[in-house]
Design a protein around this motif. Structure first.
Motif, PDB file in Angstrom:
ATOM      1  N   CYS A 203       0.842  -1.195   0.000  1.00 51.27           N
ATOM      2  CA  CYS A 203       0.000   0.000   0.000  1.00 51.27           C
ATOM      3  C   CYS A 203       0.879   1.249   0.000  1.00 51.27           C
ATOM      4  O   CYS A 203       1.993   1.236   0.534  1.00 51.27           O
ATOM      5  N   SER A 204       0.367   2.312  -0.575  1.00 53.56           N
ATOM      6  CA  SER A 204       1.046   3.599  -0.460  1.00 53.56           C
ATOM      7  C   SER A 204       0.726   4.189   0.908  1.00 53.56           C
ATOM      8  O   SER A 204      -0.226   3.752   1.580  1.00 53.56           O
ATOM      9  N   ILE A 205       1.501   5.170   1.332  1.00 54.89           N
ATOM     10  CA  ILE A 205       1.248   5.774   2.643  1.00 54.89           C
ATOM     11  C   ILE A 205      -0.118   6.462   2.677  1.00 54.89           C
ATOM     12  O   ILE A 205      -0.718   6.608   3.747  1.00 54.89           O
ATOM     13  N   ASP A 206      -0.631   6.874   1.524  1.00 52.10           N
ATOM     14  CA  ASP A 206      -1.936   7.531   1.473  1.00 52.10           C
ATOM     15  C   ASP A 206      -3.092   6.552   1.581  1.00 52.10           C
ATOM     16  O   ASP A 206      -4.256   6.967   1.619  1.00 52.10           O
ATOM     17  N   GLU A 207      -2.784   5.261   1.642  1.00 52.71           N
ATOM     18  CA  GLU A 207      -3.826   4.240   1.758  1.00 52.71           C
ATOM     19  C   GLU A 207      -3.863   3.619   3.154  1.00 52.71           C
ATOM     20  O   GLU A 207      -4.636   2.708   3.405  1.00 52.71           O
ATOM     21  N   CYS A 208      -3.021   4.139   4.052  1.00 51.12           N
ATOM     22  CA  CYS A 208      -2.900   3.572   5.399  1.00 51.12           C
ATOM     23  C   CYS A 208      -3.332   4.583   6.465  1.00 51.12           C
ATOM     24  O   CYS A 208      -3.333   5.796   6.230  1.00 51.12           O
ATOM     25  N   VAL A 209      -3.670   4.058   7.628  1.00 49.64           N
ATOM     26  CA  VAL A 209      -3.947   4.879   8.809  1.00 49.64           C
ATOM     27  C   VAL A 209      -3.238   4.247   9.994  1.00 49.64           C
ATOM     28  O   VAL A 209      -3.308   3.032  10.193  1.00 49.64           O
ATOM     29  N   VAL A 210      -2.534   5.071  10.765  1.00 52.39           N
ATOM     30  CA  VAL A 210      -1.857   4.632  11.988  1.00 52.39           C
ATOM     31  C   VAL A 210      -2.726   4.986  13.190  1.00 52.39           C
ATOM     32  O   VAL A 210      -3.299   6.076  13.256  1.00 52.39           O
ATOM     33  N   PHE A 211      -2.791   4.049  14.147  1.00 49.80           N
ATOM     34  CA  PHE A 211      -3.483   4.287  15.414  1.00 49.80           C
ATOM     35  C   PHE A 211      -2.457   4.125  16.530  1.00 49.80           C
ATOM     36  O   PHE A 211      -1.869   3.054  16.683  1.00 49.80           O
ATOM     37  N   GLU A 212      -2.253   5.183  17.315  1.00 45.46           N
ATOM     38  CA  GLU A 212      -1.189   5.212  18.325  1.00 45.46           C
ATOM     39  C   GLU A 212      -1.628   5.985  19.558  1.00 45.46           C
ATOM     40  O   GLU A 212      -2.457   6.887  19.471  1.00 45.46           O
ATOM     41  N   ASP A 213      -1.022   5.654  20.697  1.00 41.74           N
ATOM     42  CA  ASP A 213      -1.301   6.410  21.923  1.00 41.74           C
ATOM     43  C   ASP A 213      -0.081   7.167  22.437  1.00 41.74           C
ATOM     44  O   ASP A 213      -0.213   8.256  22.985  1.00 41.74           O
ATOM     45  N   ALA A 214       1.120   6.590  22.287  1.00 37.18           N
ATOM     46  CA  ALA A 214       2.327   7.164  22.890  1.00 37.18           C
ATOM     47  C   ALA A 214       2.937   8.239  22.000  1.00 37.18           C
ATOM     48  O   ALA A 214       2.841   8.185  20.775  1.00 37.18           O
ATOM     49  N   LEU A 215       3.603   9.197  22.620  1.00 43.04           N
ATOM     50  CA  LEU A 215       4.208  10.295  21.858  1.00 43.04           C
ATOM     51  C   LEU A 215       5.276   9.786  20.887  1.00 43.04           C
ATOM     52  O   LEU A 215       5.380  10.278  19.763  1.00 43.04           O
ATOM     53  N   THR A 216       6.062   8.778  21.304  1.00 43.62           N
ATOM     54  CA  THR A 216       7.081   8.237  20.390  1.00 43.62           C
ATOM     55  C   THR A 216       6.422   7.568  19.194  1.00 43.62           C
ATOM     56  O   THR A 216       6.897   7.687  18.069  1.00 43.62           O
ATOM     57  N   GLY A 217       5.329   6.862  19.429  1.00 43.57           N
ATOM     58  CA  GLY A 217       4.617   6.209  18.336  1.00 43.57           C
ATOM     59  C   GLY A 217       3.941   7.198  17.422  1.00 43.57           C
ATOM     60  O   GLY A 217       3.924   7.022  16.196  1.00 43.57           O
ATOM     61  N   LEU A 218       3.366   8.246  17.999  1.00 46.88           N
ATOM     62  CA  LEU A 218       2.741   9.290  17.186  1.00 46.88           C
ATOM     63  C   LEU A 218       3.785   9.969  16.301  1.00 46.88           C
ATOM     64  O   LEU A 218       3.530  10.269  15.132  1.00 46.88           O
TER      65      LEU A 218
END
Length: 213
Positions: free
Chosen positions: A152-167
Protein backbone atom coordinates in the motif's frame (compact mmCIF):
# COMPACT_ATOMS: atom_id res chain seq x y z
CA UNK A 1 -6.63 11.81 -1.79
CA UNK A 2 -6.47 9.58 1.28
CA UNK A 3 -7.90 6.07 1.05
CA UNK A 4 -8.30 3.43 3.74
CA UNK A 5 -6.92 0.06 2.72
CA UNK A 6 -4.69 -0.72 5.71
CA UNK A 7 -4.92 -0.05 9.45
CA UNK A 8 -1.65 -0.10 11.41
CA UNK A 9 -2.14 -0.44 15.16
CA UNK A 10 0.19 0.01 18.07
CA UNK A 11 -0.71 -2.61 20.67
CA UNK A 12 -0.19 -1.68 24.32
CA UNK A 13 -2.04 1.47 25.29
CA UNK A 14 -3.79 1.62 21.92
CA UNK A 15 -5.67 -1.67 21.54
CA UNK A 16 -4.85 -3.21 24.92
CA UNK A 17 -5.36 -1.62 28.32
CA UNK A 18 -1.98 -2.83 29.59
CA UNK A 19 0.09 0.29 30.19
CA UNK A 20 -0.77 0.40 33.88
CA UNK A 21 0.44 -3.19 34.29
CA UNK A 22 3.73 -2.42 32.54
CA UNK A 23 4.23 0.69 34.66
CA UNK A 24 4.07 -1.51 37.75
CA UNK A 25 6.58 -4.02 36.36
CA UNK A 26 9.09 -1.50 35.04
CA UNK A 27 8.67 0.59 38.17
CA UNK A 28 9.72 -2.42 40.25
CA UNK A 29 12.64 -3.17 37.92
CA UNK A 30 13.70 0.47 38.04
CA UNK A 31 13.64 0.57 41.83
CA UNK A 32 15.68 -2.64 41.96
CA UNK A 33 18.38 -1.83 39.40
CA UNK A 34 18.19 1.96 38.88
CA UNK A 35 16.96 3.62 42.08
CA UNK A 36 18.61 6.82 40.85
CA UNK A 37 15.93 6.98 38.09
CA UNK A 38 12.53 7.37 39.79
CA UNK A 39 10.97 7.95 36.34
CA UNK A 40 12.40 4.73 34.87
CA UNK A 41 9.03 3.26 33.84
CA UNK A 42 8.15 6.41 31.88
CA UNK A 43 11.67 6.77 30.51
CA UNK A 44 11.59 3.42 28.67
CA UNK A 45 8.01 3.70 27.36
CA UNK A 46 7.78 2.99 23.62
CA UNK A 47 11.29 1.56 23.27
CA UNK A 48 12.18 -2.01 22.34
CA UNK A 49 13.48 -4.53 24.83
CA UNK A 50 16.79 -4.63 22.94
CA UNK A 51 17.15 -0.87 23.40
CA UNK A 52 16.22 -1.05 27.08
CA UNK A 53 18.73 -3.80 27.77
CA UNK A 54 21.60 -2.23 25.85
CA UNK A 55 21.03 1.22 27.35
CA UNK A 56 20.21 0.44 30.97
CA UNK A 57 21.41 -3.13 31.60
CA UNK A 58 24.74 -3.71 29.83
CA UNK A 59 25.70 -6.55 32.21
CA UNK A 60 24.62 -9.86 30.53
CA UNK A 61 23.78 -11.41 33.90
CA UNK A 62 21.44 -8.53 34.76
CA UNK A 63 19.94 -8.68 31.27
CA UNK A 64 19.09 -12.33 31.88
CA UNK A 65 17.39 -11.45 35.16
CA UNK A 66 15.36 -8.62 33.62
CA UNK A 67 14.25 -10.72 30.64
CA UNK A 68 13.21 -13.50 33.01
CA UNK A 69 11.10 -11.08 35.05
CA UNK A 70 9.51 -9.66 31.87
CA UNK A 71 8.73 -13.05 30.31
CA UNK A 72 7.16 -14.32 33.52
CA UNK A 73 5.10 -11.14 33.87
CA UNK A 74 3.86 -11.11 30.27
CA UNK A 75 2.90 -14.78 30.45
CA UNK A 76 0.31 -13.97 33.13
CA UNK A 77 -0.75 -10.45 32.13
CA UNK A 78 -4.37 -9.50 31.62
CA UNK A 79 -4.68 -8.68 27.92
CA UNK A 80 -7.90 -6.69 27.69
CA UNK A 81 -9.06 -4.81 24.59
CA UNK A 82 -10.14 -1.23 25.18
CA UNK A 83 -13.92 -0.75 24.83
CA UNK A 84 -14.92 -0.71 21.17
CA UNK A 85 -11.58 -1.93 19.84
CA UNK A 86 -12.67 -5.49 19.12
CA UNK A 87 -15.85 -4.50 17.32
CA UNK A 88 -13.88 -1.94 15.30
CA UNK A 89 -11.37 -4.58 14.21
CA UNK A 90 -14.16 -6.94 13.19
CA UNK A 91 -15.84 -4.17 11.18
CA UNK A 92 -12.57 -3.41 9.37
CA UNK A 93 -12.25 -7.06 8.41
CA UNK A 94 -15.80 -7.01 6.99
CA UNK A 95 -14.73 -4.10 4.78
CA UNK A 96 -11.57 -5.87 3.58
CA UNK A 97 -9.24 -3.44 5.35
CA UNK A 98 -5.86 -5.05 6.01
CA UNK A 99 -4.94 -4.88 9.69
CA UNK A 100 -1.49 -5.07 11.26
CA UNK A 101 -0.10 -4.82 14.75
CA UNK A 102 3.07 -2.70 14.77
CA UNK A 103 4.63 -3.07 18.20
CA UNK A 104 7.92 -2.63 20.01
CA UNK A 105 7.18 -5.90 21.82
CA UNK A 106 8.95 -9.12 20.81
CA UNK A 107 7.83 -12.52 19.50
CA UNK A 108 7.81 -14.06 22.98
CA UNK A 109 5.32 -11.44 24.16
CA UNK A 110 3.09 -12.02 21.15
CA UNK A 111 3.02 -15.75 21.83
CA UNK A 112 1.62 -14.94 25.28
CA UNK A 113 -1.00 -12.67 23.67
CA UNK A 114 -2.03 -15.35 21.17
CA UNK A 115 -2.37 -17.90 23.95
CA UNK A 116 -4.54 -15.53 26.01
CA UNK A 117 -6.73 -14.43 23.05
CA UNK A 118 -7.44 -17.31 20.63
CA UNK A 119 -9.18 -14.93 18.20
CA UNK A 120 -6.15 -12.65 17.96
CA UNK A 121 -4.54 -14.10 14.81
CA UNK A 122 -7.82 -14.00 12.90
CA UNK A 123 -8.13 -10.26 13.53
CA UNK A 124 -4.77 -9.30 12.02
CA UNK A 125 -3.17 -9.99 8.66
CA UNK A 126 0.32 -9.24 9.97
CA UNK A 127 2.03 -8.78 13.32
CA UNK A 128 5.24 -6.74 13.13
CA UNK A 129 7.43 -6.86 16.23
CA UNK A 130 10.76 -5.48 17.40
CA UNK A 131 12.54 -8.25 15.49
CA UNK A 132 11.18 -6.94 12.18
CA UNK A 133 12.75 -3.47 12.18
CA UNK A 134 16.12 -2.16 13.33
CA UNK A 135 15.04 1.38 14.23
CA UNK A 136 12.19 1.50 16.72
CA UNK A 137 9.70 4.30 17.38
CA UNK A 138 10.00 7.30 17.14
CA UNK A 139 11.68 6.35 13.84
CA UNK A 140 9.11 5.84 11.07
CA UNK A 141 10.61 2.55 9.81
CA UNK A 142 8.06 0.30 11.52
CA UNK A 143 5.05 2.05 9.99
CA UNK A 144 6.67 2.33 6.58
CA UNK A 145 7.23 -1.43 6.79
CA UNK A 146 3.55 -1.83 7.67
CA UNK A 147 2.58 -0.09 4.44
CA UNK A 148 5.13 -2.09 2.47
CA UNK A 149 3.99 -5.54 3.62
CA UNK A 150 0.48 -4.75 2.37
CA UNK A 151 1.81 -3.23 -0.87
CA UNK A 152 0.00 0.00 0.00
CA UNK A 153 1.05 3.60 -0.46
CA UNK A 154 1.25 5.77 2.64
CA UNK A 155 -1.94 7.53 1.47
CA UNK A 156 -3.83 4.24 1.76
CA UNK A 157 -2.90 3.57 5.40
CA UNK A 158 -3.95 4.88 8.81
CA UNK A 159 -1.86 4.63 11.99
CA UNK A 160 -3.48 4.29 15.41
CA UNK A 161 -1.19 5.21 18.33
CA UNK A 162 -1.30 6.41 21.92
CA UNK A 163 2.33 7.16 22.89
CA UNK A 164 4.21 10.29 21.86
CA UNK A 165 7.08 8.24 20.39
CA UNK A 166 4.62 6.21 18.34
CA UNK A 167 2.74 9.29 17.19
CA UNK A 168 6.05 10.78 16.07
CA UNK A 169 6.80 7.59 14.14
CA UNK A 170 3.42 7.72 12.43
CA UNK A 171 3.65 11.39 11.53
CA UNK A 172 7.24 11.05 10.31
CA UNK A 173 6.16 8.23 8.00
CA UNK A 174 3.69 10.53 6.25
CA UNK A 175 0.81 8.19 7.10
CA UNK A 176 -2.41 9.72 8.46
CA UNK A 177 -1.99 9.27 12.22
CA UNK A 178 -4.85 9.03 14.69
CA UNK A 179 -3.93 9.62 18.30
CA UNK A 180 -5.78 7.61 20.93
CA UNK A 181 -6.36 9.58 24.14
CA UNK A 182 -6.10 6.41 26.20
CA UNK A 183 -2.84 6.86 28.08
CA UNK A 184 -2.23 10.57 27.47
CA UNK A 185 -4.83 13.35 27.65
CA UNK A 186 -6.23 14.77 24.41
CA UNK A 187 -4.53 18.12 25.03
CA UNK A 188 -1.13 16.41 25.25
CA UNK A 189 -1.35 14.46 21.98
CA UNK A 190 -3.49 16.70 19.76
CA UNK A 191 -0.48 18.58 18.37
CA UNK A 192 1.35 15.32 17.65
CA UNK A 193 -1.13 13.68 15.28
CA UNK A 194 -3.63 14.37 12.50
CA UNK A 195 -6.72 13.54 14.54
CA UNK A 196 -7.62 12.47 18.09
CA UNK A 197 -10.07 9.79 19.19
CA UNK A 198 -11.00 9.53 22.85
CA UNK A 199 -11.77 5.82 22.42
CA UNK A 200 -12.83 3.21 19.85
CA UNK A 201 -16.36 3.11 21.20
CA UNK A 202 -18.78 3.62 18.32
CA UNK A 203 -15.96 3.86 15.77
CA UNK A 204 -16.45 2.01 12.48
CA UNK A 205 -14.90 1.78 9.03
CA UNK A 206 -17.30 4.51 7.91
CA UNK A 207 -16.20 6.73 10.81
CA UNK A 208 -12.63 6.63 9.58
CA UNK A 209 -13.67 7.40 6.01
CA UNK A 210 -15.44 10.53 7.30
CA UNK A 211 -12.33 11.55 9.25
CA UNK A 212 -10.12 11.09 6.18
CA UNK A 213 -12.51 13.11 4.04
Amino acid sequence: MRKFKAALFDLDGTLFDTEGQYSILWGEIGRTYHPEMPDFAQRIKGTTLVQILSTYFPDPAIQHEVVGKLDAFEAQMNYTFYPGALSFLRDLKLHQVKCAVVTSSNHAKMQSVEKAIPEFNSLFDRVLTAEDFSASKPHPDCYLLGAKVFDCSIDECVVFEDALTGLQAGMSSGIFTIGMATTNPREVIQTHCNYVLDSFEGITYQSILRILA
